[in-house]
Each structure stands twice: as structure tokens, then as C-alpha cells.
Scaffold this active site. Structure first.
Site, PDB file in Angstrom:
ATOM      1  N   ASP A  19      69.113  40.448  65.502  1.00 53.38           N
ATOM      2  CA  ASP A  19      69.112  40.789  66.929  1.00 53.38           C
ATOM      3  C   ASP A  19      68.092  39.921  67.678  1.00 53.38           C
ATOM      4  OD1 ASP A  19      66.777  41.950  66.065  1.00 53.38           O
ATOM      5  OD2 ASP A  19      67.136  43.914  66.982  1.00 53.38           O
TER       6      ASP A  19
ATOM      7  N   ASP B 154      72.814  42.482  61.893  1.00 50.92           N
ATOM      8  CA  ASP B 154      71.702  43.327  62.348  1.00 50.92           C
ATOM      9  C   ASP B 154      72.220  44.397  63.308  1.00 50.92           C
ATOM     10  OD1 ASP B 154      69.029  43.860  62.148  1.00 50.92           O
ATOM     11  OD2 ASP B 154      68.370  42.183  63.394  1.00 50.92           O
TER      12      ASP B 154
ATOM     13  N   LYS C  52      71.759  45.531  58.561  1.00 53.36           N
ATOM     14  CA  LYS C  52      70.320  45.766  58.475  1.00 53.36           C
ATOM     15  C   LYS C  52      69.927  46.664  59.637  1.00 53.36           C
ATOM     16  CE  LYS C  52      67.117  42.563  59.804  1.00 53.36           C
ATOM     17  NZ  LYS C  52      66.399  43.318  60.852  1.00 53.36           N
TER      18      LYS C  52
ATOM     19  N   GLU D 295      58.185  43.081  57.708  1.00 59.53           N
ATOM     20  CA  GLU D 295      57.769  42.158  58.775  1.00 59.53           C
ATOM     21  C   GLU D 295      56.368  42.500  59.262  1.00 59.53           C
ATOM     22  OE1 GLU D 295      60.545  41.692  62.027  1.00 59.53           O
ATOM     23  OE2 GLU D 295      59.116  40.475  63.185  1.00 59.53           O
TER      24      GLU D 295
HETATM   25  O1  KIV Z   1      66.422  39.734  64.128  1.00 62.40           O
HETATM   26  C1  KIV Z   1      65.811  39.056  63.290  1.00 62.40           C
HETATM   27  O2  KIV Z   1      65.805  37.811  63.337  1.00 62.40           O
HETATM   28  C2  KIV Z   1      65.080  39.757  62.254  1.00 62.40           C
HETATM   29  C3  KIV Z   1      64.191  38.945  61.367  1.00 62.40           C
HETATM   30  C4  KIV Z   1      62.942  38.611  62.085  1.00 62.40           C
HETATM   31  C5  KIV Z   1      63.932  39.635  60.072  1.00 62.40           C
HETATM   32  O3  KIV Z   1      65.186  40.938  62.147  1.00 62.40           O
END
Ligand code: KIV
Length: 295
Positions: A57, A96, A125, A194
Site C-alpha cells: 500500500d 497488501d 498481507k 518494520e
Molecule cells: O506497503 C509496503 O511497501 C510495505 C512494506 C514497507 C513492507 O508494507
């Protein structure tokens, strides 16, 4: 070190069980994940032989020009997951789940996860610790693999008071370890950590049997992820401490477009070789009709 993961190009597809079994302490090579948001960047990631492509995201900030990640919708994410998956990478495609796509009813959460799978992701995710267990269980129950994400979770930026390193105090560090165990128990096959101190990421990695993938979490995770635009230097407005810049694509691109602009303005682009031309007899025929062909 041994690894069951293929490292050659023209690879066999990398599956969720393969990733789930990739624990460094069991002899696996560290996992490599990078973000991509469209087909060309997915092809770059694939040619580089990464294990996973995250359609993150971060799309909101990196590609769509928003100030934070809270602005993207399931439809936005599905649009970009589709573009990445049409590049047909062997790397596992992780979709995501955006803010407010799993903070809703269980039924809507599962439907939103399914939208990303139908768009081409092989798993989803989502951000958050123990409080996400119910949603993760429901998504896993629908046969959709889930990657967790704990520590600095950008979708919680207002609650956290900004993009701040998490787990600096011992009680917060222990809470993160408990969160990681809860996510594993709920069925997550891997976990992004993170923005936490290296020592805390190492504790979490030791505490779970699923692989951890760090970003700003030191070297002792089972893998690392970076945002492609950061590592390529396409995004050059900020350089967070945890980013290593491997190229300066922004400068190269500005140079190239400047050269194009100079050539157009000077009349040197396009050349005759870069133009299409009529055959001699068609040129002649046009001349008969009163048109004057060039050259
Ligand atoms: O959205 C994204 O790029 C992420 C990464 C920073 C793990 O969640």
C-alpha cells in the site's frame, strides 16, 4: 547454507509453503522481497530473482502521490496487483490489504482479501498484532494465506503519532514478541517486522517458526524487504536510515528526458532515420496532386 528455493532465472513458481519453510536457523538463505506496482517493475524484480513481490500500500505514497498510505482502496490495490500478476512472475505475489479493508466485518474482510486474490495475488498481507487474530483466522479459513506485519505499521500512523520506531521499551518489545506468536498461531505463514530495534527483531525471529522479513529491523530477520523506488533511487526526496540506495534512476531519468527536450527544441529529433517515409512512386503521385513531399 542450503536452500530449497530455486535461484536461477526462468524459475519454477515460488509457493507459500516454500516461503513458510524458509527459516535461516534451519539453513535457508535469507528471503528477498521487493515492492512492485506495475508490470515493468514486476519484470525487473523477476529478472533479479527475488522470492516475493509485494504490491504494497506504499503504492499510495510512492506512485499515487499521497502523503500517507491511508488513501488507497481495495480497488486501487486490485488494479495494481493485476498489473503485477500479468507480468507472470515466478516470485510469490503478495497483495497488501489497505486500511479499512480488514477493520470491517469478518465477511467484508474475507471478501476484500478475495478481491486481491482474484486480481492475481497468491496471498495477502495485513498490519497489526494480536487484535487482528480473528480476521486472520477467517481469511486463512477461506484458504487465503496471510502474511502478518508488526512494529511500525504505517496504517496506524495517527495512533502511533507518526512513523516512529516501535518496541524501544522492554514492555513494548515483549508485546511485539507476543504479537508475533499470536499471528503465527492464527495461521500467518510469514511476518514483516518494520521499524524496530535490531535486538527486538532478533528476539521475534527466534520466538517464531515462521520466517520474519525485516524493513528497518536489522540484519537478524529471515529476510529483507525494501520499496523498489527507494532502492533504485527513483524516490529521492527522503532517504530513511534503513534504505540502501543501489542506483540513481531519478538522475539518469532526468538526464535522459532533458536530452530529449533539448533535441526536440533544436530540431535534431526525430532524424530521417527515426521517421517513416513514402516510397518514391507514392511521393511522386502526391507531387502530381500538388503536394510537395519532403527531401
Ligand atoms: O506497503 C509496503 O511497501 C510495505 C512494506 C514497507 C513492507 O508494507
Amino acid at each position: 547454507m542450503s536452500s530449497s528455493r530455486p535461484t536461477e532465472l526462468a524459475r519454477r513458481p515460488i509457493s507459500v509453503p516454500t516461503i513458510a519453510a524458509s527459516k535461516v536457523r534451519d539453513g535457508a538463505e535469507p528471503l528477498v522481497m521487493v515492492t512492485a506496482y506495475d508490470a515493468p517493475s514486476a519484470r525487473v524484480a523477476e529478472a533479479a530473482g527475488v522470492d516475493m513481490i509485494l504490491v504494497g500500500d506504499s503504492l499510495a505514497m510512492v506512485v499515487l502521490g499521497y502523503e500517507d498510505t491511508l488513501q488507497v482502496t481495495v480497488a486501487d490495490m486490485a488494479h495494481h496487483v493485476g498489473a503485477v500478476s500479468r507480468a507472470r512472475p515466478a516470485a510469490l505475489v503478495v497483495g497488501d490489504m489497505p486500511w479499512m479493508s480488514y477493520h470491517v466485518s469478518i465477511a467484508d474482510t474475507v471478501t476484500n482479501a478475495a478481491t486481491l486474490i482474484r486480481a492475481g495475488a497468491q496471498c495477502v498481507k495485513l498490519e497489526g498484532g494480536s487484535k487482528r487474530v480473528e480476521m486472520i483466522e477467517a481469511i486463512v479459513d477461506a484458504e487465503i494465506p496471510v502474511m502478518g506485519h508488526i512494529g511500525l505499521t504505517p496504517q496506524s500512523m495517527h495512533a502511533m503519532g507518526g512513523f516512529k520506531v516501535q518496541g524501544r521499551e522492554s514492555h513494548a518489545a515483549l508485546q511485539l514478541v507476543n504479537d508475533a506468536k499470536a499471528l503465527q498461531h492464527a495461521g500467518c505463514f510469514a511476518l514483516v517486522i518494520e521499524g524496530v530495534p535490531d535486538e527486538v527483531a532478533a528476539m521475534i525471529t527466534d520466538a517464531v517458526d515462521i520466517p520474519t522479513i525485516g524493513i528497518g529491523a536489522g540484519s537478524r530477520c529471515d529476510g529483507q524487504v525494501l520499496v523498489m523506488h527507494d532502492l533504485l533511487g527513483i524516490e529521492d526526496r527522503m532517504l530513511p536510515k534503513f534504505v540502501r540506495r543501489y542506483a540513481d534512476v531519478k538522475s539518469v531519468s532526468v538526464e535522459a528526458v532533458t536530452a530529449f527536450a533539448t533535441d526536440v527544441r533544436s530540431g535534431s529529433f526525430p532524424s530521417l532515420d527515426e521517421s517513416y517515409h513514402l516510397s518514391a512512386d507514392q511521393s511522386e503521385a502526391l507531387a502530381l496532386y500538388g503536394s510537395t513531399p519532403p527531401g
